[in-house]
Design a protein around this motif. Structure first.
Motif, PDB file in Angstrom:
ATOM      1  N   ARG A  60      23.089 -54.274  22.355  1.00  0.00           N
ATOM      2  CA  ARG A  60      24.340 -54.834  21.854  1.00  0.00           C
ATOM      3  C   ARG A  60      24.162 -56.315  21.533  1.00  0.00           C
ATOM      4  NH1 ARG A  60      26.626 -51.902  26.327  1.00  0.00           N
ATOM      5  NH2 ARG A  60      27.001 -53.836  27.462  1.00  0.00           N
ATOM      6  N   THR A  61      25.075 -56.817  20.733  1.00  0.00           N
ATOM      7  CA  THR A  61      25.162 -58.266  20.534  1.00  0.00           C
ATOM      8  C   THR A  61      26.285 -58.794  21.421  1.00  0.00           C
ATOM      9  OG1 THR A  61      26.698 -58.026  18.685  1.00  0.00           O
ATOM     10  CG2 THR A  61      24.341 -58.101  18.158  1.00  0.00           C
ATOM     11  N   HIS A  62      26.159 -60.033  21.830  1.00  0.00           N
ATOM     12  CA  HIS A  62      27.095 -60.620  22.782  1.00  0.00           C
ATOM     13  C   HIS A  62      27.532 -61.978  22.247  1.00  0.00           C
ATOM     14  CE1 HIS A  62      25.463 -57.686  25.778  1.00  0.00           C
ATOM     15  NE2 HIS A  62      24.350 -57.917  25.094  1.00  0.00           N
ATOM     16  N   ALA A  63      28.802 -62.281  22.362  1.00  0.00           N
ATOM     17  CA  ALA A  63      29.339 -63.561  21.878  1.00  0.00           C
ATOM     18  C   ALA A  63      30.154 -64.228  22.976  1.00  0.00           C
ATOM     19  CB  ALA A  63      30.201 -63.345  20.634  1.00  0.00           C
ATOM     20  N   PHE A  64      30.030 -65.553  23.066  1.00  0.00           N
ATOM     21  CA  PHE A  64      30.708 -66.321  24.110  1.00  0.00           C
ATOM     22  C   PHE A  64      31.291 -67.585  23.489  1.00  0.00           C
ATOM     23  CE2 PHE A  64      27.206 -63.975  25.865  1.00  0.00           C
ATOM     24  CZ  PHE A  64      27.698 -63.413  27.034  1.00  0.00           C
ATOM     25  N   ASP A  65      32.540 -67.861  23.798  1.00  0.00           N
ATOM     26  CA  ASP A  65      33.146 -69.119  23.381  1.00  0.00           C
ATOM     27  C   ASP A  65      32.634 -70.252  24.259  1.00  0.00           C
ATOM     28  OD1 ASP A  65      34.712 -68.043  21.348  1.00  0.00           O
ATOM     29  OD2 ASP A  65      36.362 -67.561  22.715  1.00  0.00           O
TER      30      ASP A  65
ATOM     31  N   ALA B 264      17.973 -78.041  18.614  1.00  0.00           N
ATOM     32  CA  ALA B 264      18.253 -77.821  20.031  1.00  0.00           C
ATOM     33  C   ALA B 264      18.421 -79.154  20.743  1.00  0.00           C
ATOM     34  CB  ALA B 264      17.127 -77.016  20.667  1.00  0.00           C
ATOM     35  N   SER B 265      19.418 -79.225  21.627  1.00  0.00           N
ATOM     36  CA  SER B 265      19.771 -80.480  22.289  1.00  0.00           C
ATOM     37  C   SER B 265      20.491 -80.158  23.587  1.00  0.00           C
ATOM     38  CB  SER B 265      20.678 -81.303  21.364  1.00  0.00           C
ATOM     39  OG  SER B 265      21.907 -80.613  21.148  1.00  0.00           O
ATOM     40  N   SER B 266      21.193 -81.144  24.136  1.00  0.00           N
ATOM     41  CA  SER B 266      21.968 -80.905  25.361  1.00  0.00           C
ATOM     42  C   SER B 266      23.064 -79.871  25.140  1.00  0.00           C
ATOM     43  CB  SER B 266      22.584 -82.216  25.856  1.00  0.00           C
ATOM     44  OG  SER B 266      23.484 -82.754  24.903  1.00  0.00           O
ATOM     45  N   LEU B 267      23.497 -79.697  23.899  1.00  0.00           N
ATOM     46  CA  LEU B 267      24.488 -78.661  23.604  1.00  0.00           C
ATOM     47  C   LEU B 267      23.952 -77.276  23.946  1.00  0.00           C
ATOM     48  CD1 LEU B 267      25.715 -79.887  20.100  1.00  0.00           C
ATOM     49  CD2 LEU B 267      26.969 -80.059  22.242  1.00  0.00           C
ATOM     50  N   LEU B 268      22.682 -77.055  23.645  1.00  0.00           N
ATOM     51  CA  LEU B 268      22.084 -75.751  23.931  1.00  0.00           C
ATOM     52  C   LEU B 268      21.941 -75.541  25.432  1.00  0.00           C
ATOM     53  CD1 LEU B 268      20.902 -73.196  22.687  1.00  0.00           C
ATOM     54  CD2 LEU B 268      18.672 -74.331  22.619  1.00  0.00           C
ATOM     55  N   ALA B 269      21.660 -76.609  26.179  1.00  0.00           N
ATOM     56  CA  ALA B 269      21.578 -76.489  27.639  1.00  0.00           C
ATOM     57  C   ALA B 269      22.923 -76.064  28.221  1.00  0.00           C
ATOM     58  CB  ALA B 269      21.124 -77.813  28.253  1.00  0.00           C
ATOM     59  N   SER B 270      24.009 -76.626  27.707  1.00  0.00           N
ATOM     60  CA  SER B 270      25.340 -76.237  28.178  1.00  0.00           C
ATOM     61  C   SER B 270      25.628 -74.781  27.865  1.00  0.00           C
ATOM     62  CB  SER B 270      26.409 -77.129  27.541  1.00  0.00           C
ATOM     63  OG  SER B 270      26.267 -78.459  27.965  1.00  0.00           O
ATOM     64  N   ALA B 271      25.251 -74.334  26.665  1.00  0.00           N
ATOM     65  CA  ALA B 271      25.445 -72.926  26.312  1.00  0.00           C
ATOM     66  C   ALA B 271      24.606 -72.024  27.208  1.00  0.00           C
ATOM     67  CB  ALA B 271      25.081 -72.709  24.841  1.00  0.00           C
ATOM     68  N   LEU B 272      23.396 -72.480  27.528  1.00  0.00           N
ATOM     69  CA  LEU B 272      22.512 -71.719  28.409  1.00  0.00           C
ATOM     70  C   LEU B 272      23.177 -71.457  29.753  1.00  0.00           C
ATOM     71  CD1 LEU B 272      19.397 -70.925  27.992  1.00  0.00           C
ATOM     72  CD2 LEU B 272      18.935 -72.824  29.521  1.00  0.00           C
ATOM     73  N   SER B 273      23.814 -72.488  30.311  1.00  0.00           N
ATOM     74  CA  SER B 273      24.454 -72.331  31.621  1.00  0.00           C
ATOM     75  C   SER B 273      25.668 -71.419  31.547  1.00  0.00           C
ATOM     76  CB  SER B 273      24.860 -73.693  32.186  1.00  0.00           C
ATOM     77  OG  SER B 273      25.899 -74.276  31.419  1.00  0.00           O
ATOM     78  N   ARG B 274      26.323 -71.378  30.413  1.00  0.00           N
ATOM     79  CA  ARG B 274      27.490 -70.505  30.242  1.00  0.00           C
ATOM     80  C   ARG B 274      27.069 -69.051  30.051  1.00  0.00           C
ATOM     81  NH1 ARG B 274      30.843 -67.163  29.671  1.00  0.00           N
ATOM     82  NH2 ARG B 274      32.689 -67.147  28.315  1.00  0.00           N
ATOM     83  N   VAL B 275      26.041 -68.818  29.262  1.00  0.00           N
ATOM     84  CA  VAL B 275      25.650 -67.462  28.866  1.00  0.00           C
ATOM     85  C   VAL B 275      24.778 -66.784  29.924  1.00  0.00           C
ATOM     86  CG1 VAL B 275      24.325 -66.167  27.159  1.00  0.00           C
ATOM     87  CG2 VAL B 275      25.859 -67.996  26.423  1.00  0.00           C
ATOM     88  N   TYR B 276      23.869 -67.537  30.534  1.00  0.00           N
ATOM     89  CA  TYR B 276      22.899 -66.963  31.471  1.00  0.00           C
ATOM     90  C   TYR B 276      23.160 -67.437  32.905  1.00  0.00           C
ATOM     91  CZ  TYR B 276      20.125 -65.678  27.338  1.00  0.00           C
ATOM     92  OH  TYR B 276      19.678 -65.152  26.145  1.00  0.00           O
ATOM     93  N   ARG B 277      24.402 -67.499  33.293  1.00  0.00           N
ATOM     94  CA  ARG B 277      24.771 -68.072  34.590  1.00  0.00           C
ATOM     95  C   ARG B 277      24.092 -67.346  35.750  1.00  0.00           C
ATOM     96  NH1 ARG B 277      30.946 -68.959  34.889  1.00  0.00           N
ATOM     97  NH2 ARG B 277      30.289 -70.313  33.175  1.00  0.00           N
ATOM     98  N   SER B 278      24.158 -66.021  35.775  1.00  0.00           N
ATOM     99  CA  SER B 278      23.546 -65.253  36.867  1.00  0.00           C
ATOM    100  C   SER B 278      22.036 -65.396  36.863  1.00  0.00           C
ATOM    101  CB  SER B 278      23.934 -63.777  36.761  1.00  0.00           C
ATOM    102  OG  SER B 278      25.325 -63.602  36.908  1.00  0.00           O
TER     103      SER B 278
END
Length: 473
Positions: free
Chosen positions: A25-30, A93-107
């Motif tokens: 599946r594809t997954h989307a996160f705000d 890629a920048s600090s924005l991607l790091a923030s998205a990383l923490s939101r998407v791959y939290r577990s």
């Protein structure tokens, strides 16, 4: 901006369990600046690739910048008016991607997997690709940061224009990391290093960022040869916060080597002020010399900073470092270059894995033992076991011990009231509490003791470190 994570561990599709994202599946996160998408361009038993694509909405990014206006401590690509809308943030890629990383791959960042807990704790072959990475300092800095963490680094500078190579290289690199690590470790490395390489965080850096950095960097940041550079950039060059973080890291694995400070080569050289960690080592070394010790134990040696000091003094004929952590002992061996020491030097040094709450026959009969910033890492109910093992069983002629003075914590800017200097500290004593404990140890085990401070002595709250020298009577 794009980041891919690939494994060839079989079955490779188990990567979906580790990331908690199904490959079919594809997954989307705000996220605050747009939408993060996760999808799998390739997924079979032999090879699986998960892609994280961050689609930045310029209007959302401009709004986020507006909310933080006047508080950002470093220049960013959006610092000028038009730059809020025309910049590289949607593409590099920048600090924005790091923030998205923490939101998407939290577990996954926490190393948790309900379906594959054993695999989450296992090192597996990984390849990470960031095709366009904003990298201040170029490919060489990326190699310096990721190389010591076990990655094979391929960082290629991207030219400004392939049709006009004479224009030179851009500020961006194409980064590939390959190695065998836990997925959680890989993601935590990225979470810290992406904003470090970007060196232009998109959000306000508050004091709680220190705790976040130390939590995410647990197990690797303290011993990193570029930890000074990492800390300063991650904390947006806020001097007080960086100083607090480095002080707390020094308690885990102190080093004398500051990280590269940007622009330092352009400033006149100044005599550096010795860190508290260095002054502690000097005080401990002086106490050992004063006691006339030759055969010395460094109990809880951590990354080996004190061992390096002792090896440099020929008065110490036998030096033993112990730690309960094999990882710490590995760091210590690398720090003192144990495998490269001349044979005569090598024969003076021994490293043992040993827990200080258990009696160990190998530790008996020494002139002196050091417990430098160790006891505060034990739960108070375990202290009697350490006291018995060190003062009652090993019984060195001299024990040199240091621990924080909790009264001095009010002098650390950004440290919350009631908080300890390090997240792993189980307690920190006042000067009166420490003196009472020292007196009890002496009376119980037959030692006399003197107590002194280490570091600048504050007339109201005392020195930051308390040192006691116990002498067997």
């Amino acid at each position: 901006m794009l980041l891919t994570l690939t494994t060839t561990h079989r079955p490779a599709t188990d990567l979906g369990h580790l990331l908690v994202k199904h490959p079919d599946r594809t997954h989307a996160f705000d996220v605050p600046v747009g939408t993060a998408h996760v999808f799998y361009p390739h997924a079979d038993e032999a090879r699986c690739t998960a892609a994280l694509l961050l689609d930045v909405d310029p209007a959302k990014l401009a709004a986020a910048r507006g909310r933080g206006r006047g508080r950002q401590p470093t220049a960013t690509p959006e610092s000028f008016t038009l730059g809020r809308y025309v910049n590289d943030r949607p593409y590099a890629a920048s600090s924005l991607l790091a923030s998205a990383l923490s939101r998407v791959y939290r577990s996954a960042l926490r190393g948790e997997s309900r379906d594959r807990p054993e695999l989450a704790a296992t090192s597996i072959p990984l390849e990470i690709r960031v095709p366009v990475l904003r990298c201040r300092g170029g490919a060489e800095v990326a190699t310096r940061l990721f190389g010591p963490l076990g990655w094979t680094v391929t960082a290629t500078a991207i030219t400004l224009d392939e049709q006009h190579p004479q224009w030179g290289e851009s500020r961006y690199v194409d980064l590939t990391l390959t190695g065998t690590l836990r997925v959680a470790d890989a993601l935590n490395h990225l979470y810290v290093m992406l904003p470090v390489l970007d060196d232009a965080k998109h959000y306000w850096v508050a004091p709680d960022e220190v705790d976040k950095l130390l939590r995410v960097g647990a197990g690797w940041l303290a011993g990193h040869p570029e930890r000074g550079l990492i800390v300063r950039r991650y904390l947006a060059h806020r001097r007080a916060l960086a100083g607090q973080a480095l002080e707390r890291l020094a308690a885990q694995c102190p080093t004398d080597e500051p990280g590269l400070e940007d622009g330092a080569e352009d400033r006149p050289a100044q005599a550096p002020r010795a860190s508290l960690a260095a002054r502690r080592r000097e005080a401990v070394h002086a106490a050992l010399v004063e006691a006339g010790a030759q055969r010395v134990l460094d109990l809880g040696c951590g990354g080996g900073a004190l061992l390096a000091t002792l090896i440099g003094d020929r008065r110490f004929t036998e030096i033993v470092g112990t730690d309960v952590s094999t990882q710490a002992l590995g760091l210590a061996a690398r720090r003192i270059r144990l495998d490269r020491l001349p044979e005569r030097q090598r024969n003076r040094v021994t490293l043992h894995q040993s827990a200080l709450t258990y009696r160990d026959e190998r530790l008996r009969g020494y002139d002196a033992a050091v417990l430098m910033e160790v006891i505060e890492h034990l739960d108070p109910p375990r202290l009697p076991a350490l006291e018995d093992a060190v003062f009652g069983y090993a019984r060195p002629a001299t024990v040199v011990l240091t621990t924080p003075n909790v009264e001095h914590n009010v002098r650390y800017e950004g440290l919350a009231a009631g908080a300890f200097r390090h997240s792993d500290h189980r307690f920190e004593w006042t000067r009166a509490e420490f003196a009472e404990w020292v007196d009890r140890i002496g009376a119980t085990y037959g030692y006399s003791a003197v107590v002194r401070g280490v570091g600048d002595d504050d007339p109201q709250v005392g020195a930051p470190t308390q040192l006691a020298v116990f002498t067997r009577t």
